[in-house]
Design an enzyme around this catalytic site. Structure first.
Site, PDB file in Angstrom:
ATOM      1  N   PRO A 180     -22.643  39.520 -15.482  1.00 30.46           N
ATOM      2  CA  PRO A 180     -21.830  38.951 -14.565  1.00 30.46           C
ATOM      3  C   PRO A 180     -20.842  39.812 -13.742  1.00 30.46           C
ATOM      4  O   PRO A 180     -20.275  40.857 -13.946  1.00 30.46           O
ATOM      5  CB  PRO A 180     -20.705  37.993 -15.720  1.00 30.46           C
ATOM      6  CG  PRO A 180     -21.881  37.981 -16.846  1.00 30.46           C
ATOM      7  CD  PRO A 180     -22.521  39.119 -16.939  1.00 30.46           C
ATOM      8  N   CYS A 181     -20.751  39.394 -12.543  1.00 25.49           N
ATOM      9  CA  CYS A 181     -20.262  40.111 -11.419  1.00 25.49           C
ATOM     10  C   CYS A 181     -18.684  39.602 -11.245  1.00 25.49           C
ATOM     11  O   CYS A 181     -18.125  40.329 -10.139  1.00 25.49           O
ATOM     12  CB  CYS A 181     -21.316  40.111 -10.251  1.00 25.49           C
ATOM     13  SG  CYS A 181     -21.188  38.402  -9.523  1.00 25.49           S
ATOM     14  N   ASN A 182     -18.130  38.780 -11.813  1.00 26.66           N
ATOM     15  CA  ASN A 182     -17.029  38.431 -11.485  1.00 26.66           C
ATOM     16  C   ASN A 182     -15.935  39.370 -11.100  1.00 26.66           C
ATOM     17  O   ASN A 182     -15.242  39.438 -10.320  1.00 26.66           O
ATOM     18  CB  ASN A 182     -16.208  37.476 -12.112  1.00 26.66           C
ATOM     19  CG  ASN A 182     -17.213  36.304 -12.645  1.00 26.66           C
ATOM     20  OD1 ASN A 182     -18.378  36.404 -13.103  1.00 26.66           O
ATOM     21  ND2 ASN A 182     -16.989  35.082 -12.516  1.00 26.66           N
ATOM     22  N   ASP A 183     -15.829  40.489 -11.958  1.00 30.43           N
ATOM     23  CA  ASP A 183     -14.743  41.471 -12.041  1.00 30.43           C
ATOM     24  C   ASP A 183     -15.364  42.687 -11.007  1.00 30.43           C
ATOM     25  O   ASP A 183     -14.312  43.693 -10.755  1.00 30.43           O
ATOM     26  CB  ASP A 183     -14.523  42.027 -13.414  1.00 30.43           C
ATOM     27  CG  ASP A 183     -13.672  41.055 -14.280  1.00 30.43           C
ATOM     28  OD1 ASP A 183     -12.647  40.436 -13.603  1.00 30.43           O
ATOM     29  OD2 ASP A 183     -14.035  40.925 -15.336  1.00 30.43           O
ATOM     30  N   PHE A 184     -16.477  42.503 -10.535  1.00 28.59           N
ATOM     31  CA  PHE A 184     -16.672  43.587  -9.408  1.00 28.59           C
ATOM     32  C   PHE A 184     -16.888  43.038  -7.998  1.00 28.59           C
ATOM     33  O   PHE A 184     -17.033  43.866  -6.926  1.00 28.59           O
ATOM     34  CB  PHE A 184     -18.152  44.174  -9.924  1.00 28.59           C
ATOM     35  CG  PHE A 184     -17.973  44.826 -11.251  1.00 28.59           C
ATOM     36  CD1 PHE A 184     -17.256  45.752 -11.697  1.00 28.59           C
ATOM     37  CD2 PHE A 184     -18.774  44.329 -12.132  1.00 28.59           C
ATOM     38  CE1 PHE A 184     -17.217  46.428 -12.827  1.00 28.59           C
ATOM     39  CE2 PHE A 184     -18.912  44.720 -13.661  1.00 28.59           C
ATOM     40  CZ  PHE A 184     -18.169  45.787 -13.787  1.00 28.59           C
TER      41      PHE A 184
END
Length: 358
Positions: free
Chosen positions: A83-87
């Site tokens: 998951p890419c939410n924090d990047f």
């Protein structure tokens, strides 16, 4: 050599479709589905329907925190688009310190358990600079210490025939004890426009996931005043159609496609003017049109509500781009030369030493 592929955070199957479609002209070098996991029910149903309809139990719909990784079948290759939410550049960019950032560790755990011959990890371009570069260094260090030589690269998928400006970090890893190396495939010479993707051939009116989105009258009027390639802030809108917002003016708000260029990035959002808008008709694209920009074939049917489908399509890896990378991996193992370019994401010197020393 048939590589049995396991997948974490599999999404609707963009990577998987690229993998099982990869063809280097040798039947003895193929990638086959082994198992996959994701937490979202509609997403898993999409994957089952299109990737492994004869083996639905091989898709485990479960939160990765509760997934019994050790109990899954043996694999020769691993793919994980953690998951890419924090990047993401549009998020708060907490990197490895955020809620989703640490989920890459489950990919590392799978590498240690199964020791696949190679892996492919995918994330947004923001991974490169998250936490001042610390996220990327932390993740690649863990991958290297798990026993892999690394080939990280920021791919601009529009340069590989995808009709969309989509930039993603792909890290290919090959197990250090194997005598193979990977080269980033050389980009193509021609860009594919969004008009070509959507109109050639025309989409059948009864195609799946092709329902129109209802626009309010004011949105229709606003779009009529926005030229192709423009958005709500760069166009000359009458005062009654202008947006009363303060702060940053996001470039994709009510942005219409330029038919002579690849589309801008397809995302899973849609509210507040963030749909992708047709260059000629005053409306948002349908999910099937969005899927074409992501290079899914019209036969690929997405499960769930219209909003769930929109999210699945926006979060997916373009199968065409993935296919090119997987074919390069297969050629690397088959010792078939192919045009390649150097990686564009340098690794810290101490890690390079470890990787070269292998």
């Amino acid at each position: 050599m048939r590589f049995r592929l396991g997948e974490l955070f599999c999404g609707p199957g963009g990577l998987a479709l690229g993998a099982i479609s990869a063809d280097i002209g040798r039947d003895d070098y193929r990638i086959v589905h082994a198992w996959a996991s994701d937490y979202d029910g509609a997403t898993c149903e999409t994957y089952r329907r299109n990737i492994c309809p004869d083996d639905p139990q091989s898709v485990i719909c479960e939160d990765v925190h509760a997934l019994a990784l050790e109990t899954l079948s043996p694999i020769d290759a691993l793919a994980f688009g953690f998951p890419c939410n924090d990047f993401s550049v549009v998020g708060q960019r907490r990197g490895v310190e955020g809620k989703f950032g640490p989920l890459y560790a489950y990919g590392i755990k799978a590498l240690k358990i199964y020791k696949p011959m190679w892996f492919l990890a995918e994330n947004v371009g923001g991974l490169k600079s998250a936490n001042d570069g610390m996220a990327f260094r932390t993740i690649t260090k863990a991958m290297n210490e798990a026993g892999y030589r690394l080939y990280p690269h920021l791919y601009e998928f529009e340069r590989y025939g995808v009709p969309q400006a989509r930039h993603r970090v792909i890290i290919v890893g090959i197990r250090k004890d194997l005598p193979y190396s990977y080269g980033v495939p050389k980009p193509l010479n021609r860009l594919k426009t969004c008009r070509e993707a959507i109109c050639d051939p025309p989409i059948e009116s009864n195609a799946p996931n092709h329902e129109l989105t209802q626009q309010s009258n004011i949105v229709v009027e606003r779009l009529k005043h926005i030229k192709p390639g423009e958005n709500a802030f760069t166009s000359n809108l009458p005062s009654e159609l202008q947006l009363n917002v303060s702060g940053a003016k996001i470039s994709q708000i009510y942005k219409r496609l330029d038919p002579n260029k690849p589309a801008y990035t397809v995302t899973g959002s849609g509210g507040g003017g963030t749909h992708i808008y047709h260059w000629n008709e005053p409306r948002a694209l349908t999910n099937r049109e969005r899927a074409r920009l992501q290079t899914f074939p019209d036969s690929y049917i997405f499960a769930g509500s219209k909003e769930q489908v929109r999210k699945q399509i926006g979060m997916a890896v373009p199968p065409m781009g993935a296919k090119i990378i997987f074919e390069a991996i297969l050629k690397s193992f088959a010792s078939i030369p192919y045009p390649s370019i150097p990686i564009n994401m340098p690794i810290s010197e101490d890690l390079i030493c470890k990787i070269i020393g292998g």
